[in-house]
Structures are given as C-alpha cells and as structure tokens.
Design an enzyme around this catalytic site. Structure first.
Site, PDB file in Angstrom:
ATOM      1  N   ASP A  46     -12.274  -5.649  50.842  1.00  0.00           N
ATOM      2  CA  ASP A  46     -13.366  -4.061  51.575  1.00  0.00           C
ATOM      3  C   ASP A  46     -13.277  -3.697  50.468  1.00  0.00           C
ATOM      4  O   ASP A  46     -13.527  -3.677  49.321  1.00  0.00           O
ATOM      5  CB  ASP A  46     -11.486  -3.754  52.121  1.00  0.00           C
ATOM      6  CG  ASP A  46     -11.407  -4.208  53.997  1.00  0.00           C
ATOM      7  OD1 ASP A  46     -12.202  -5.087  54.283  1.00  0.00           O
ATOM      8  OD2 ASP A  46     -10.653  -3.488  53.896  1.00  0.00           O
ATOM      9  N   LYS A  68     -16.748  -2.297  54.230  1.00  0.00           N
ATOM     10  CA  LYS A  68     -17.627  -1.286  55.045  1.00  0.00           C
ATOM     11  C   LYS A  68     -17.303   0.025  54.603  1.00  0.00           C
ATOM     12  O   LYS A  68     -16.203   0.285  54.177  1.00  0.00           O
ATOM     13  CB  LYS A  68     -16.408  -1.657  55.867  1.00  0.00           C
ATOM     14  CG  LYS A  68     -15.649  -2.048  56.762  1.00  0.00           C
ATOM     15  CD  LYS A  68     -15.246  -2.338  57.248  1.00  0.00           C
ATOM     16  CE  LYS A  68     -13.654  -3.014  57.750  1.00  0.00           C
ATOM     17  NZ  LYS A  68     -12.844  -3.688  58.772  1.00  0.00           N
ATOM     18  N   MET A 186      -9.033   9.158  56.302  1.00  0.00           N
ATOM     19  CA  MET A 186     -10.670  10.066  56.962  1.00  0.00           C
ATOM     20  C   MET A 186     -10.896  10.781  57.825  1.00  0.00           C
ATOM     21  O   MET A 186     -11.202  11.095  58.547  1.00  0.00           O
ATOM     22  CB  MET A 186     -11.008   8.124  57.735  1.00  0.00           C
ATOM     23  CG  MET A 186      -9.355   7.221  57.432  1.00  0.00           C
ATOM     24  SD  MET A 186     -10.254   5.377  58.831  1.00  0.00           S
ATOM     25  CE  MET A 186      -8.474   5.989  59.694  1.00  0.00           C
TER      26      MET A 186
HETATM   27  N1  SAH Z   1      -5.172   1.101  54.670  1.00  0.00           N
HETATM   28  C1  SAH Z   1      -5.353   2.041  53.974  1.00  0.00           C
HETATM   29  C2  SAH Z   1      -6.460   3.098  54.659  1.00  0.00           C
HETATM   30  C3  SAH Z   1      -7.164   2.656  55.117  1.00  0.00           C
HETATM   31  S1  SAH Z   1      -7.842   4.466  56.212  1.00  0.00           S
HETATM   32  C4  SAH Z   1      -4.566   2.582  52.717  1.00  0.00           C
HETATM   33  O1  SAH Z   1      -2.967   2.098  53.394  1.00  0.00           O
HETATM   34  O2  SAH Z   1      -4.482   3.398  52.229  1.00  0.00           O
HETATM   35  C5  SAH Z   1      -9.357   4.561  54.594  1.00  0.00           C
HETATM   36  C6  SAH Z   1      -8.710   5.722  53.904  1.00  0.00           C
HETATM   37  O3  SAH Z   1      -7.599   5.645  53.335  1.00  0.00           O
HETATM   38  C7  SAH Z   1      -9.315   6.680  52.875  1.00  0.00           C
HETATM   39  O4  SAH Z   1     -11.198   7.861  54.188  1.00  0.00           O
HETATM   40  C8  SAH Z   1      -9.220   7.713  52.185  1.00  0.00           C
HETATM   41  O5  SAH Z   1      -8.336   8.678  53.889  1.00  0.00           O
HETATM   42  C9  SAH Z   1      -7.404   7.163  52.434  1.00  0.00           C
HETATM   43  N2  SAH Z   1      -8.058   6.732  50.950  1.00  0.00           N
HETATM   44  C10 SAH Z   1      -7.824   4.772  50.889  1.00  0.00           C
HETATM   45  N3  SAH Z   1      -8.059   4.873  49.172  1.00  0.00           N
HETATM   46  C11 SAH Z   1      -8.055   5.750  48.910  1.00  0.00           C
HETATM   47  C12 SAH Z   1      -8.056   6.690  47.618  1.00  0.00           C
HETATM   48  N4  SAH Z   1      -7.876   6.569  46.152  1.00  0.00           N
HETATM   49  N5  SAH Z   1      -7.098   8.280  47.240  1.00  0.00           N
HETATM   50  C13 SAH Z   1      -7.629   8.794  48.064  1.00  0.00           C
HETATM   51  N6  SAH Z   1      -8.210   8.882  49.595  1.00  0.00           N
HETATM   52  C14 SAH Z   1      -7.510   7.184  49.681  1.00  0.00           C
END
Ligand code: SAH
Length: 529
Positions: A46, A68, A186
C-alpha cells in the site's frame, strides 16, 4: 541458556500473509513480518507501507504497488483481492503489506474473507498502528494513569455533519469528557466537522486536541491546540494527510521526557547525502538516528573492472603463495573491497582459507564488520584513526613492513597516499583495482525535486568525487546548491568544494562518518521546539 529463535515461522506457498508494516518508521515492523518479507515470492503493498521495507524481500520477489490514496485508487479493492488470489493460486508465498495494523481501517478482514471464500489460506501478522505510535513520537501517550483510562480508535472518514455517520459522537464526547482519549484516523480533512460534532455533544471547546502528520518518520510534524483552535492551526501550519487527530486531556501533556523523538539534535533537519548507492546507508543511518530527514542522491556507481584477471591472479597468489614469497599483508579500505574479495574468492573456487597465511589490515569498523559478515574472518589490524601514515605505522609496528609484500584492493579513483606511505616504510605494494566508480547517468529525481522545492538544509560530501559528480549531475541546477549548507569529511574534500565555489559551512574534525555527523550536530545547535 540458548536464546529462543525469534519466531517459529513456517511460510507456506499458496498462502497470503497480511502483514502490518507499522506506522512509517521501517524499524517498526514486527520480527515475524520481516521474516515473512524475507521469504516472500510476491509483495503487494500500500501507499502507507514504507517502501524501504521492500529491501527485505528477495531481489527475485515480485513487487506490486496497489497504493491508494483517498479518491485516487491505483487498484480497486476488487482488483487487489483478485490479484492476491491469482498470486496465491500460482503457488506463490504472498506478503500483503499494509500500513500500520492490517485490521485497523485497512480492509484487512475483507481481503481475508475473500481469499478464504476462494479456498486460499490467509494469515494476519498484526502491526504497530499509527494512532498509537504517531502520538507517542509527538510526545502524547494515548493513555495515562492520571489523565486517560480509555482510548477510542475512530474513523474520521465519515462526515459527522452528513447525518449518516456510524460513529456515536454522543458516546464519544461522554468518554472524552470523563478523561478518555480519541484517536481519529483519516480525519484531518474533516477536522472542523469532527470538532463541531464533539462540541455539539457537549464537549468543551477547550478540550485539548493535537494533529500528528507522518508520525514516527523524520518528516513528522505536529500541532497542538484545542477543539476550538486546532483546525486553524493545522491549516496555518500546512499539515495534511496522513495524520492522526488526538482529542482528550493527554493532548496537552508536556511532562519531561515525552518529547524524546523531537528533541534529537537534527530533528526536522533535511540532509542530502551524496555517496554511492551502496555506501550511503551507514551515513544515512547515523543522521537518521540523530533525527535528520535524509534524502539520498547517489553520485557514484560501482562497476566491476573490465575483467577480473588481475584481481583473480592476486587472489590466487594469496591462496597459493609462491616459493619466492607470498603476501604478508592484505589491505582492505572499504566494504566494497571486501565484497569483491568474497565474491571473487568464491567465483574462483576458493574460500576464506585462502586468507590463512596473510595478515589483514582494514580501515574502518564498517570494513571490519563486512569482513566478518562475508567471510567470518577477523581483521588483524584496524587503526583507531584512518590516515595513510597511521595505517602504515600500525602495520610496521605489528610485524614490520620492510620487504613485505602487500596486496591493496582498492577503487580506481583511490588517492595515492596509502601506497606511497607503505612503500616509504619499505613494503612492496601491489595495487589492484577491485571496483571502478563512475557517475550515474542522471540525478536522482526525488533529490532534484527536494532541491528545487528548497527542501534541503544540508548537503554532505564524503569525498572530492561526490562533490564533483553532484555538480556534473545537477548541470544548470547546480545554482540550487547556493542556498544549502555544506558539510565536508576532510581537507581534500573541502578544497574541492571550495574550488566548485561553495562553502563549505563545516568540515569534520576527523575523516570519519561519526565526525561528519558530529560537525553537523554542532553546527546546527539546539533542536527546534
Ligand atoms: N492500518 C493503518 C491505518 C490505515 S487508515 C494503521 O493501523 O495505522 C490510513 C490513516 O492512518 C491515515 O489517514 C492516517 O490517519 C493514519 N496514518 C497512517 N500512517 C500515519 C502516520 N505515519 N502518521 C499519522 N497518521 C498516519
């Protein structure tokens, strides 16, 4: 006691592993996840999975980007599902690498269910999630014995003002109001709506809130405020996705020590590292450990010599010392020389036993480590500081150089200081070119973008050729360097940098990577914020 193997991993062909890649920092993948990556036949990843993790996968593994971003799907979810199924049915061991934890807002369960429905086994390797790790590196513990006893993980994807949200904002406001934390994923684009929904449910507009973008990464940025002020602050600071919004009393904590991530000396500093692709990693790692954001611009490529005859003949003389005297010393001044040594010994039917009769002198810990890693051999001599004279002196002290035959495996562009010093001490030196160097065909596009965007604070030069080649590669864009501070590893490099019309701003106190990093830390002064 024998240490336990880190995992009892059995990876099976025809199986899909949903592996949590962690929040961003490539060190925050699990041991099991990394082990699976190391054995993958195909990796489907991803946008939020750090691409640096792909380096763990075998060179032969298929790498498929289904990245995506909201509104810009490279592959639809159905297409991704189908791709995973097809790969598994080919009998491949498939790693599906997903940002953070696969089951947190990652559609992991859907992918699993689809595969299971089609008779393909799917296993999940949990990951460190961004909603906990991002706040942590921004100085916010999501629970705290005195401040927060619950933490709620919430999607900010749904617009609470549209009326169809599945998030219970009344319940959430009540939890936060009684000392709970909410972490919105998000949600940065919907921050005003989220704040409005929470205050409409009776939460005070003064409730602490924070946003953390790119959490755990060197480019992490965060802002703090309240439900009333955060949205404006986020816009003013230009923060965007991916970000976590934290709401609750913990977002106001400033206890000493919580800022361990951002208090590192080079946090927020952007450094362009010029070196060979192969060698940049050590300097990059040191700079990153100090908090810097590293952009690598390879300025040298290593290529094998036109033919191996000279190298192979020298190694043969090592393995089978002639009656008139074999080599007393083998001198290795770089990891690349060790790589050539190991590769050519193997290619010519030899192994580490060819080194039984020769003493080994190495320059630098990295070279000593490579010798151990590649050939399980220890160096006999490693001078604490590298200068040609110091090495020659140490070799003389360790057994005499007068009349000693020395083999020096080196680059085509090495400076003549070392062979000259050895010869002065009475040695007979055979210099053999173990690898050649040449500038790459073009400037790295990401590095060029960073320079053009003014997003580079420092550029490091570890040799004269890195400086000259960067100039050549930049061409007309070399003017971009005028706004960038330069750090040089030593006097010869400094001289070249000056000739090219630049600083340098700092020069390392000793010609080592440690000293180069130290000079940058010193020049930079106290960390921001
Ligand atoms: N499965 C992932 C989340 C996926 S949804 C997890 O467990 O972290 C995607 C969202 O994750 C983004 O919109 C943001 O809100 C958050 N996100 C992912 N990586 C991030 C990062 N390095 N810093 C801040 N937010 C992050």
């Amino acid at each position: 006691m024998t240490p336990q193997a880190p995992t009892n991993l059995v990876s099976k062909p025809g199986t899909v592993y949903l592996v949590g890649a962690g929040p961003g920092d490539p060190g925050l993948i699990t041991v099991t996840g990394r082990d699976l990556l190391c054995r993958a036949d195909a990796v489907v990843y991803d946008a939020l999975a750090n691409p640096a993790l792909l380096a763990h996968a075998p060179a032969t593994a298929r790498r498929l980007d289904v990245g995506k971003r909201a509104r810009h799907h490279k592959l639809t979810q159905d297409q991704t599902n189908q791709l995973l199924l097809d790969l598994a049915r080919e009998g491949l061991m498939v790693v599906r690498l997903k940002g953070g934890d696969p089951y947190l807002f990652g559609r992991g369960a859907e992918e699993c269910a689809f595969l299971a429905a089609h008779g393909v086994r799917c296993e999940v390797v949990p990951g460190v999630t961004a909603g906990i790790a991002g706040p942590a590196t921004a100085g916010i513990p999501v629970t705290h014995r005195k401040t927060a006893s619950t933490v709620t993980i919430v999607t900010g994807h749904e617009d609470p003002t549209k009326g169809h949200t599945s998030v219970d904002y009344a319940g959430l406001a009540a939890l936060i109001g009684t000392g709970g934390t909410a972490c919105f994923y998000m949600g940065v684009g919907r921050l005003p709506a989220i704040a409005a929904a929470l205050t409409a449910q009776g939460l005070s507009a003064d409730t602490p809130a924070a946003a953390v973008q790119w959490g755990t990464l060197p480019r992490q940025r965060s802002v703090r405020g309240t439900l009333a002020t955060l949205s404006g602050a986020v816009i003013a600071q230009g923060l965007g996705a991916p970000a976590i919004i934290v709401v609750g009393a913990v977002a106001a904590l400033t206890d000493p020590g919580l800022d361990f991530f951002t208090d590192r000396p080079l946090f927020g500093v952007r450094v362009l590292v010029t070196r060979t692709r192969h060698q940049a990693s050590e300097l990059s790692a040191q700079l990153q450990a100090a908090g810097a954001q590293v952009i690598e611009a390879p300025t040298l490529e290593l290529v094998p010599p036109a033919d191996w005859d000279v190298v192979d003949a020298a190694l043969d003389r090592l393995a089978h010392p002639p009656a008139d005297g074999g080599y007393r010393w083998l001198v290795l001044t770089s990891v690349n020389a060790v790589d050539t040594l190991a590769d050519r010994l193997h290619a010519t039917g030899h192994d580490a036993r060819a080194l039984a009769g020769v003493r080994l002198a190495v320059v630098g810990q990295a070279t000593a480590d490579a010798l151990h890693a590649r050939l399980a051999v220890r160096a006999d001599l490693q001078p604490p500081r590298f200068t040609a004279a110091a090495l020659a002196q140490a070799m003389a002290d360790a057994g005499g150089l007068s009349g000693a035959r020395c083999l020096l495996l080196r680059a085509d562009i090495a400076r003549p200081g070392l062979p000259a010093a050895l010869t002065r001490a009475g040695a007979r030196v055979d210099e053999v070119v173990a690898y050649e160097t040449r500038p790459p065909a073009a400037m790295d596009p990401d590095a060029l973008d960073a320079l053009r965007a003014g997003a580079v604070d420092w550029v490091t030069f570890t040799s004269s050729s890195t400086a000259r080649n960067l100039y050549r590669l930049l061409g007309a864009d070399a003017a971009l360097l005028s706004g960038v501070k330069t750090a040089s590893i030593g006097p010869a490099t400094t001289e070249t940098v000056r000739t090219l019309g630049l600083g340098p701003t700092v020069q390392a106190a000793a010609s080592t990577l440690d000293a180069l990093v130290a000079s940058l830390v010193q020049a930079h002064g106290p960390a921001p914020g």
